[in-house]
Design a protein around this motif. Structure first.
Motif, PDB file in Angstrom:
ATOM      1  N   SER A 349      -4.337 -11.883  -0.051  1.00 18.44           N
ATOM      2  CA  SER A 349      -4.511 -10.777   0.567  1.00 18.44           C
ATOM      3  C   SER A 349      -5.864 -10.592   1.155  1.00 18.44           C
ATOM      4  O   SER A 349      -5.910  -9.823   2.558  1.00 18.44           O
ATOM      5  CB  SER A 349      -4.072  -9.531  -0.450  1.00 18.44           C
ATOM      6  OG  SER A 349      -5.260  -9.534  -1.205  1.00 18.44           O
ATOM      7  N   ALA A 353      -6.885  -9.031   5.339  1.00 18.23           N
ATOM      8  CA  ALA A 353      -8.196  -8.043   5.520  1.00 18.23           C
ATOM      9  C   ALA A 353      -8.929  -8.801   6.548  1.00 18.23           C
ATOM     10  O   ALA A 353      -9.098  -7.922   7.881  1.00 18.23           O
ATOM     11  CB  ALA A 353      -8.819  -7.766   4.382  1.00 18.23           C
ATOM     12  N   ILE A 385      -6.161  -3.039   1.408  1.00 12.29           N
ATOM     13  CA  ILE A 385      -7.158  -3.878   2.519  1.00 12.29           C
ATOM     14  C   ILE A 385      -7.240  -3.061   3.786  1.00 12.29           C
ATOM     15  O   ILE A 385      -8.205  -3.519   4.367  1.00 12.29           O
ATOM     16  CB  ILE A 385      -6.402  -5.135   2.547  1.00 12.29           C
ATOM     17  CG1 ILE A 385      -5.007  -4.992   3.224  1.00 12.29           C
ATOM     18  CG2 ILE A 385      -6.407  -6.006   1.344  1.00 12.29           C
ATOM     19  CD1 ILE A 385      -4.420  -6.467   3.856  1.00 12.29           C
ATOM     20  N   THR A 387      -8.627  -0.322   5.985  1.00 13.30           N
ATOM     21  CA  THR A 387      -9.553   0.633   5.833  1.00 13.30           C
ATOM     22  C   THR A 387      -9.775   1.545   7.062  1.00 13.30           C
ATOM     23  O   THR A 387      -9.688   1.099   8.096  1.00 13.30           O
ATOM     24  CB  THR A 387     -11.116   0.078   5.608  1.00 13.30           C
ATOM     25  OG1 THR A 387     -11.209  -0.847   6.696  1.00 13.30           O
ATOM     26  CG2 THR A 387     -11.064  -0.769   4.357  1.00 13.30           C
ATOM     27  N   GLN A 389      -9.393   3.593   3.640  1.00 12.24           N
ATOM     28  CA  GLN A 389      -7.988   3.726   2.776  1.00 12.24           C
ATOM     29  C   GLN A 389      -7.232   5.207   2.985  1.00 12.24           C
ATOM     30  O   GLN A 389      -6.261   5.282   3.414  1.00 12.24           O
ATOM     31  CB  GLN A 389      -8.289   3.512   1.371  1.00 12.24           C
ATOM     32  CG  GLN A 389      -7.106   3.429   0.480  1.00 12.24           C
ATOM     33  CD  GLN A 389      -7.553   3.369  -1.089  1.00 12.24           C
ATOM     34  OE1 GLN A 389      -8.014   4.481  -1.571  1.00 12.24           O
ATOM     35  NE2 GLN A 389      -7.095   2.156  -1.684  1.00 12.24           N
TER      36      GLN A 389
END
Length: 475
Positions: A349, A353, A385, A387, A389
């Protein structure tokens, strides 16, 4: 690497009929149907393993005219997206995707292995190239027997070198917007390859590749989460009792501890142990649940390959495709998967990002009935991941609707990230929902609208009315 046209292929196992792509004779006046090429890119590695040979099969977009030279329609070719498709496994050939999911051909379940032209192909408006990778998958192989890729960085570098050869051989597609796409274990392959392309572009190494984004369906991205979600999904679906779930939860705790230790210390042996423990958990869930289809909880058997193995191993097909090895295909078993054992349970993951942060477009889509790597794991990965969030959580989650009002899917977009959840679909979304999946892809590629509605105002009004009604009752 020579240019290898595919003039046509047998339309069945017996080779009694042919599906022609374009004439074999340059003087033939029969119109061409589609430009197609197949063959091998020859690259070094892995390690001291000698030369490896990665098989590809390319189809030009149907928006292009195969009866015109590329130079006469170069502007059209250049603005048409070029999609790389990768199946997962590890060890699953991307020709599964071609013949069973999103390619221009379909193979039937009949004993004759009848092949037909598909109306649902992704190359209606995009160039698509299917790659068998890593080596040992499909028609791809290494000169040194028993040599396989053991990590994503090696895999990605070999694939980048293969792409360099591909675009040197077919320079007319060099300037196309490039998207790396795949499903399942390709949830690791895709971001690894995209990162390598970005890295090599930044170093001005080789030919600059016009990478624009990635698309992954039901990706095996954060296995620690996917295994936990599978246990919960099986329980919620009635395949587990509370006592069985409790036993599995305890075993999951052991698996998680070993995995975290392996990742923290970069301990290959611990990571391999974690893979054994994780695979054991999956197998135990299936045993408790009567061996339901892990990729679609509504079924007891996975999608059938039909006669595909026999078809692709036939001499006539291999000759048409310029393939010089038997076709190999497996799903998380066999030598390809064994070589990637330490990679299997590692978390990919952060790579997503990184790509999101670099501005690449990212599409993650899921079929809702997949218990292996479906909606919830993708939802929670993105929640961790993307942003900021809070902004991602508040982004409109649109109900994408059919003309009669039923949902095609649920779509959320924030800047360069798009997530789509598709009902009535298992793991292999292009096979379960071919037309909706292709429409989703094209909407994303070409910035077309996902027509539907934002349910937020209606839902909030319902909640507010319920609150007021409850207050009146107590008043």
């Amino acid at each position: 690497m020579p240019r290898n046209p595919v003039y046509g292929i047998p339309a069945n196992l017996l080779d009694t009929k042919t599906i022609d792509f374009y004439p074999r004779d340059a003087d033939d006046e029969v119109p061409k149907k589609v430009r197609s090429y197949a063959g091998y890119a020859d690259v070094d590695g892995p390690g001291q393993g000698g030369r490896s040979h990665l098989f590809y099969w390319f189809f030009e977009s149907q928006t292009c005219d195969p009866n015109l030279e590329a130079t006469d329609q170069q502007a059209l070719i250049d603005r048409t997206p070029l999609l790389i498709w990768l199946n997962g496994g590890p060890g699953a050939s991307s020709l599964l995707g071609l013949f069973l999911e999103n390619g221009p051909l379909r193979i039937g379940d009949d004993a004759a292995g009848s092949v037909s032209v598909s109306a649902d192909t992704w190359n209606q408006e995009a160039h698509v190239v299917y790659w068998d990778q890593p080596i040992g998958t499909g028609y791809s192989y290494c000169d040194t027997a028993g040599t396989y890729v053991q990590d994503e960085d090696t895999l990605a570098l070999m694939f980048w070198e293969a792409l360099q050869q591909f675009f040197a051989t077919y320079p007319e597609y060099r300037n196309c917007p490039l998207y790396v796409c795949g499903e399942s274990y390709a949830g690791k392959y895709v971001p690894a390859i995209a990162r390598k392309i970005d890295e090599q572009n930044g170093r001005n190494a080789g030919t600059h590749l016009e990478l624009k984004g990635i698309a992954v369906g039901n990706g095996w991205i954060k296995p620690e989460l996917s295994v936990q979600v599978m246990i919960d999904y099986a329980y919620a679906s009635g395949f587990l009792g509370l006592g069985q779930k409790s036993l599995l939860d305890d075993a999951y705790g052991t698996f998680k501890n070993v995995l975290e230790e392996g990742e923290k210390n970069h301990d290959v042996e611990k990571l391999k142990q974690a893979t054994d423990l994780g695979n054991g958990l999956v197998d135990a869930v299936l045993a408790y649940g009567g061996d339901f289809d892990v990729y679609d909880v509504r079924r007891w058997d996975d999608l059938s390959m039909g006669a595909l193995r026999a078809y692709l191993d036939s001499p006539a097909v291999r000759k048409a495709l310029h393939a010089d090895r038997d076709w190999q295909c497996a799903d998380n078993s066999g030598p390809v998967a064994t070589a990637l054992k330490a990679d299997n349970m590692a978390d990919a993951s952060p790579w997503y990002a990184e790509l999101i942060g670099r501005g690449y477009r990212v599409l993650l889509y899921t079929g809702d009935f997949d218990s292996a790597c479906g909606y919830r794991s993708t939802e929670e990965i993105l929640d961790g991941i993307v942003t900021p969030q809070e902004e991602w959580r508040k982004a409109e989650r649109r109900i994408w609707k059919q003309a009669q009002g039923n949902p095609k899917g649920f779509v959320r977009t924030l800047r360069n990230v798009t997530q789509v959840a598709l009902p009535d679909s298992g793991h292999e979304v292009p096979a379960y929902q071919p037309q909706i999946c292709r429409e989703m892809l094209y909407n994303w590629l070409f910035d077309r609208p996902f027509t539907g509605q934002d349910p937020e105002p209606v839902a909030r009004n319902i909640l507010e009315k319920a609150r007021k009604d409850a207050a009146n009752e107590t008043g």
